[in-house]
Structure formats: C-alpha cells, structure tokens
Write a protein that holds these residues in place. Structure first.
Motif, PDB file in Angstrom:
ATOM      1  N   ARG A  34       0.893  -1.172   0.000  1.00 28.42           N
ATOM      2  CA  ARG A  34       0.000   0.000   0.000  1.00 28.42           C
ATOM      3  C   ARG A  34       0.926   1.215   0.000  1.00 28.42           C
ATOM      4  O   ARG A  34       1.454   1.600   1.040  1.00 28.42           O
ATOM      5  CB  ARG A  34      -0.887  -0.015   1.241  1.00 28.42           C
ATOM      6  CG  ARG A  34      -1.867  -1.175   1.242  1.00 28.42           C
ATOM      7  CD  ARG A  34      -2.600  -1.266   2.555  1.00 28.42           C
ATOM      8  NE  ARG A  34      -3.479  -2.426   2.576  1.00 28.42           N
ATOM      9  CZ  ARG A  34      -3.690  -3.175   3.657  1.00 28.42           C
ATOM     10  NH1 ARG A  34      -3.101  -2.889   4.794  1.00 28.42           N
ATOM     11  NH2 ARG A  34      -4.507  -4.202   3.601  1.00 28.42           N
ATOM     12  N   ARG A  57     -13.902   4.388  -7.512  1.00 28.72           N
ATOM     13  CA  ARG A  57     -13.813   3.695  -6.223  1.00 28.72           C
ATOM     14  C   ARG A  57     -14.460   2.308  -6.349  1.00 28.72           C
ATOM     15  O   ARG A  57     -15.477   2.163  -7.025  1.00 28.72           O
ATOM     16  CB  ARG A  57     -14.526   4.517  -5.147  1.00 28.72           C
ATOM     17  CG  ARG A  57     -14.088   4.191  -3.747  1.00 28.72           C
ATOM     18  CD  ARG A  57     -14.611   5.213  -2.779  1.00 28.72           C
ATOM     19  NE  ARG A  57     -13.732   6.378  -2.688  1.00 28.72           N
ATOM     20  CZ  ARG A  57     -12.699   6.470  -1.854  1.00 28.72           C
ATOM     21  NH1 ARG A  57     -12.409   5.470  -1.056  1.00 28.72           N
ATOM     22  NH2 ARG A  57     -11.950   7.551  -1.821  1.00 28.72           N
ATOM     23  N   ASP A 171      -5.983   0.591  -6.193  1.00 19.83           N
ATOM     24  CA  ASP A 171      -7.024  -0.361  -5.780  1.00 19.83           C
ATOM     25  C   ASP A 171      -8.372   0.346  -5.565  1.00 19.83           C
ATOM     26  O   ASP A 171      -8.492   1.562  -5.755  1.00 19.83           O
ATOM     27  CB  ASP A 171      -6.580  -1.144  -4.536  1.00 19.83           C
ATOM     28  CG  ASP A 171      -6.519  -0.290  -3.271  1.00 19.83           C
ATOM     29  OD1 ASP A 171      -7.021   0.849  -3.277  1.00 19.83           O
ATOM     30  OD2 ASP A 171      -5.971  -0.772  -2.268  1.00 19.83           O
ATOM     31  N   TRP A 173      -9.838   1.156  -2.983  1.00 22.96           N
ATOM     32  CA  TRP A 173      -9.831   2.118  -1.876  1.00 22.96           C
ATOM     33  C   TRP A 173      -9.186   3.434  -2.277  1.00 22.96           C
ATOM     34  O   TRP A 173      -9.102   4.347  -1.454  1.00 22.96           O
ATOM     35  CB  TRP A 173      -9.032   1.530  -0.712  1.00 22.96           C
ATOM     36  CG  TRP A 173      -9.789   0.552   0.108  1.00 22.96           C
ATOM     37  CD1 TRP A 173      -9.897  -0.789  -0.088  1.00 22.96           C
ATOM     38  CD2 TRP A 173     -10.558   0.853   1.263  1.00 22.96           C
ATOM     39  NE1 TRP A 173     -10.674  -1.332   0.886  1.00 22.96           N
ATOM     40  CE2 TRP A 173     -11.095  -0.370   1.728  1.00 22.96           C
ATOM     41  CE3 TRP A 173     -10.834   2.024   1.958  1.00 22.96           C
ATOM     42  CZ2 TRP A 173     -11.911  -0.424   2.842  1.00 22.96           C
ATOM     43  CZ3 TRP A 173     -11.642   1.952   3.073  1.00 22.96           C
ATOM     44  CH2 TRP A 173     -12.169   0.735   3.500  1.00 22.96           C
TER      45      TRP A 173
ATOM     46  N   GLY B  28     -10.278   0.210   9.426  1.00 27.97           N
ATOM     47  CA  GLY B  28      -9.991   0.885   8.158  1.00 27.97           C
ATOM     48  C   GLY B  28      -8.825   0.205   7.465  1.00 27.97           C
ATOM     49  O   GLY B  28      -8.431  -0.896   7.832  1.00 27.97           O
ATOM     50  N   THR B  29      -8.287   0.870   6.468  1.00 24.37           N
ATOM     51  CA  THR B  29      -7.150   0.329   5.728  1.00 24.37           C
ATOM     52  C   THR B  29      -5.856   0.916   6.280  1.00 24.37           C
ATOM     53  O   THR B  29      -5.720   2.141   6.383  1.00 24.37           O
ATOM     54  CB  THR B  29      -7.273   0.681   4.237  1.00 24.37           C
ATOM     55  OG1 THR B  29      -8.535   0.178   3.790  1.00 24.37           O
ATOM     56  CG2 THR B  29      -6.170   0.051   3.423  1.00 24.37           C
ATOM     57  N   THR B 159     -15.250  13.607  -1.118  1.00 24.38           N
ATOM     58  CA  THR B 159     -14.831  12.331  -0.535  1.00 24.38           C
ATOM     59  C   THR B 159     -15.025  12.412   0.974  1.00 24.38           C
ATOM     60  O   THR B 159     -14.697  13.429   1.593  1.00 24.38           O
ATOM     61  CB  THR B 159     -13.339  12.076  -0.863  1.00 24.38           C
ATOM     62  OG1 THR B 159     -13.202  12.063  -2.284  1.00 24.38           O
ATOM     63  CG2 THR B 159     -12.855  10.766  -0.281  1.00 24.38           C
ATOM     64  N   THR B 161     -13.901  10.100   3.397  1.00 24.82           N
ATOM     65  CA  THR B 161     -13.072   9.242   4.248  1.00 24.82           C
ATOM     66  C   THR B 161     -12.427  10.058   5.368  1.00 24.82           C
ATOM     67  O   THR B 161     -12.256  11.276   5.247  1.00 24.82           O
ATOM     68  CB  THR B 161     -11.953   8.564   3.430  1.00 24.82           C
ATOM     69  OG1 THR B 161     -11.322   9.552   2.627  1.00 24.82           O
ATOM     70  CG2 THR B 161     -12.491   7.480   2.534  1.00 24.82           C
ATOM     71  N   PRO B 176     -13.369   4.374   6.291  1.00 25.26           N
ATOM     72  CA  PRO B 176     -14.439   4.713   5.352  1.00 25.26           C
ATOM     73  C   PRO B 176     -15.574   5.460   6.044  1.00 25.26           C
ATOM     74  O   PRO B 176     -15.714   5.393   7.273  1.00 25.26           O
ATOM     75  CB  PRO B 176     -14.917   3.342   4.865  1.00 25.26           C
ATOM     76  CG  PRO B 176     -14.595   2.410   5.979  1.00 25.26           C
ATOM     77  CD  PRO B 176     -13.366   2.953   6.663  1.00 25.26           C
TER      78      PRO B 176
END
Lengths: 225, 193
Positions: A34, A57, A171, A173, B28-29, B159, B161, B176
């Motif tokens: 990432r 997205r 990706d 995200w 989350g990521t 956005t 986020t 998110p």
C-alpha cells in the motif's frame, strides 16, 4: 509444575518466532504494497464527460500518462502496453471486481475531448475499459500527475513535453498498489496483469480470519515481485 | 497418568495463548509503508495558522468537509466526537482537524462555531482555493460544487473518508464513511503514542 510452565513458555516462543520466520521466508501469501493515497481529481474524458476518482472507487484502475502529439517511441509503447492489457482483461479472472484503464494526457491545451476520442479510436481503445482524460487547469493537472501520481513532466520551449513513462495501479480504496516507472518493455504488461491477479486474490480472500494472513503479509513485506 | 493430564493442560494453555496473540484488526485500511502525510499551513478557527507539524507527538484525525454540508459531514463528525468521549483522558493525545473544502463561505469564525458544536477540541482550518485544491488532491480527496436549494446555496460533493496520521506525521489509517464512534475509538486506542 514450574518447570513445565517454563517449557510451555519456551515452546510458545519458538512457535511464535518460528512461525513468523517461516512466514517471512516461505511467503505463503503475497500482496502488493500500500504505497500511498492516489490523488483526488475531476477530469473530462474523451466523450466530454466528467470522470472523478470517486467514480473509480471499488474497482482497480490502471493509469498511464501521455499526450497525443508525442511522436516518441516511448509514448507509442505506453499505448501498446495498455492495449495488450486491455485485450487480456476479458480473459482475466478477477472475480466480480471491475477494472478501468485511464490514460491522462498532460497536454490539455491541445488534447481536447475530440482529439482524445480520435486518439482512443486510433489506438483501438475499448470504451468499456479504457478512457482518456485530462484537466483543463494546468496547475491542477500538475498537482494530480506530478504531485499525486509522482510522474514527472515538463513543457519544453520547443513545444514538446518531456514525460517520464509510468503506469500506476490503484485499488478500490484509492490506494496506489503498483508503480511501473522504467522504460516500457513488453514484460510490463505481464507484470501488471499478474499484479492485478494478486490484488484480486487479496480483495476476495482477506475476509474473516484469513485477513490476518494478508495483514501479516503486509507487515512482513511479502510483496509479489 | 498425572503427567498426561499436565501435558493436556499445557496444550490447552498454548492454544489459548496463541489465540490471544491474534493481531489487532483495524476497521480501516492500514498504510504499512510509512510515508509522510502531505504537510499544510492553514488558517484555523483560533485565528492562528496551524501546520500538520505542530501536532507531532499526537494522532491527527483529518477530515475534509464544510459547514454547509447537510448530512455526511455532521454524521462523520458526530462519530469522531463520540470516539473522543470513549477515549476519555486519552483524547488529549488526539487532534481532530476538519479542512474546509468551501473556503469561500467557511471563514475561520464560521468553522470555529461549527466544529465546536461537535467537540470543543476540534479544529477547523481553511485556506485559499488553490491551497485547499492542492491539499485535497494529495490526500486523494475529490470535491466539486453543485447546485443546492435556495436555503443551502450551492452544495459540495466530496470524498468522505477519515484519515489518521500518527505521532510521526505518517499517514497510517484510512477509515471509510460509516465507521462508528466505537470502531474509531478502538483503532485510535490501538495507535495512541
């Protein structure tokens, strides 16, 4: 009793350290790094329609960068690589994850939607997969391409544009997962296709307990070559 | 026989211990590669310019929104405020910053009034249109004006986020829209310096 607990503790440590070591060495799960957030943008595509990063997205997006007046073999090779990937997408098993390809032109003054549409047709772009887009405002375009995608380009005095060839894989995200910055070789397309497969496996399999294995793969930097 | 019983007990202890070693899973990521979050220097609701660097040593919860936002921004800020309540004393180690994507209408005063409604510790910051556009791009944030009602004026799609920057200034977590206060608090607790 005390000795037994001590043995238990040692065994546990061996299992944990040995397991981590084995994971790193044998890499049972591989992922793509990432890297960083892909930039936010609002562009106009070859049909004169708005294209934003939010529209993309939830899907994998492969970006490339060019300008239609470029007569350098590198630009032609970039389009050729995109075309090879486009032709392989239909046969690629990515589950139900959609893929988009976006070529961003760094010459918005010349590359109007009409020019981009003609260029898309000339290179054989399938509009279901591959779009061409740009941002009219040169400074915003610079933030997106130069800042966000970290792809260098510069307008020269003779009207040409110096551009570093690059592909960027993002990706669902909105996170950059692959950057391919060397001179375009035919093998780029194989690598990008393979990386899309790795990414799809992660998205499909990293649910529930399996997500721990994928997070461990990120932690131990088990990156697909 | 007794020895076997002890070995079985030891096996059970090992299994339970191994289960306890299960790593924390974020809501989350997580960005594994430490990469410095894009810095900024923008006017805050306190009347002072603030930079991301000013908050080194703290977690920074970053959100792009605007005060006329009818639904998404208040819903997100309520959850972040709820997370601060859950964190209690530890909330002092976290700074929430809302960057306005509406620099034309969001004056520092308006931002101050707005963010304080959710939590007095929140900061609202704004800059020139160009500064905000550049920053939003680098944080992967899209925003665009569109027509609203006579009461709201124009609205801005953006956005939604939430980003968390660690104590070293690295972007570490992307949450998110829809992440609950409890989930945000859990993640922040795990990241506290």
């Amino acid at each position: 009793m005390k000795r037994l607990l001590l043995y238990g503790f040692y065994t546990l440590m061996i299992v944990v350290v040995g397991g981590a070591f084995a994971f790193k060495v044998f890499q049972p799960v591989q992922v793509l790094p990432r890297v960083r957030l892909a930039p936010g943008f609002s562009m106009i595509n070859e049909n004169g329609e708005r294209l934003t990063n939010e529209d993309l997205r939830g899907q994998f997006t492969l970006y490339s960068f060019t300008y239609t007046r470029c007569d350098d073999p590198t630009c032609l090779a970039l389009d050729e690589t995109m075309l090879v990937i486009q032709d392989q997408l239909a046969a690629l098993d990515l589950g139900d994850i959609p893929v988009s390809m976006v070529t961003i032109t760094v010459d918005p003054e010349y590359d109007t939607p009409e020019i981009l549409l003609a260029h898309a047709e000339s290179v054989g772009a399938d509009p279901d997969y591959w779009q061409f887009a740009t941002i009219a405002d040169p400074s915003l375009l610079k933030y997106v391409v130069g800042g966000g995608f970290e792809t260098y380009y510069e307008h020269m005095d003779d009207g040409r544009i110096r551009l570093d060839p690059a592909f960027v894989l993002v990706d669902g995200w909105g996170i950059i997962r692959g950057e391919y910055r060397y001179q375009t070789l035919s093998s780029d397309s194989d690598r990008i296709i393979r990386h899309m497969g790795v990414l799809a496996e992660e998205v499909q399999n990293s649910v529930g307990s399996a997500s721990i294995a994928y997070e461990a793969a990120h932690y131990f930097l088990c990156y697909a070559p | 026989m007794k020895k076997i019983a002890w070995l079985v007990l030891l096996g059970v202890i090992l299994i339970v211990a191994a289960a306890g070693c299960r790593p924390y899973t974020f809501h989350g990521t997580v960005m594994q590669n430490p990469s410095g979050a894009p810095d900024f220097e923008l006017m805050s609701n306190t009347g002072q310019k603030v930079a991301l660097d000013d908050f080194r040593g703290k977690l920074v919860v970053l959100y792009f929104g605007y005060t006329f936002c009818p639904d998404v921004c208040p819903a997100t800020l309520v959850e972040i405020a709820g997370a601060m309540d859950i964190l209690g004393e530890d909330a002092k180690k976290v700074q929430t910053i809302m960057i306005s994507v509406d620099p034309l209408r969001d004056t520092p005063e308006a931002l101050g009034e707005y963010v304080a409604h959710f939590d007095p510790s929140f900061l609202g910051v704004t800059g020139t249109e160009e500064e905000v556009a550049q920053l939003a791009t680098l944080y992967g944030v899209f925003y665009e004006k569109h027509e609203g009602t006579a009461a709201t004026g124009y609205l801005i799609d953006h956005t939604a986020t939430v980003m968390v920057i660690d104590e070293n200034g690295d972007l570490k977590l992307i949450l998110p829209f829809g992440t609950t206060a409890a989930e945000i608090a859990e993640d922040l607790e795990h990241m506290l310096p």
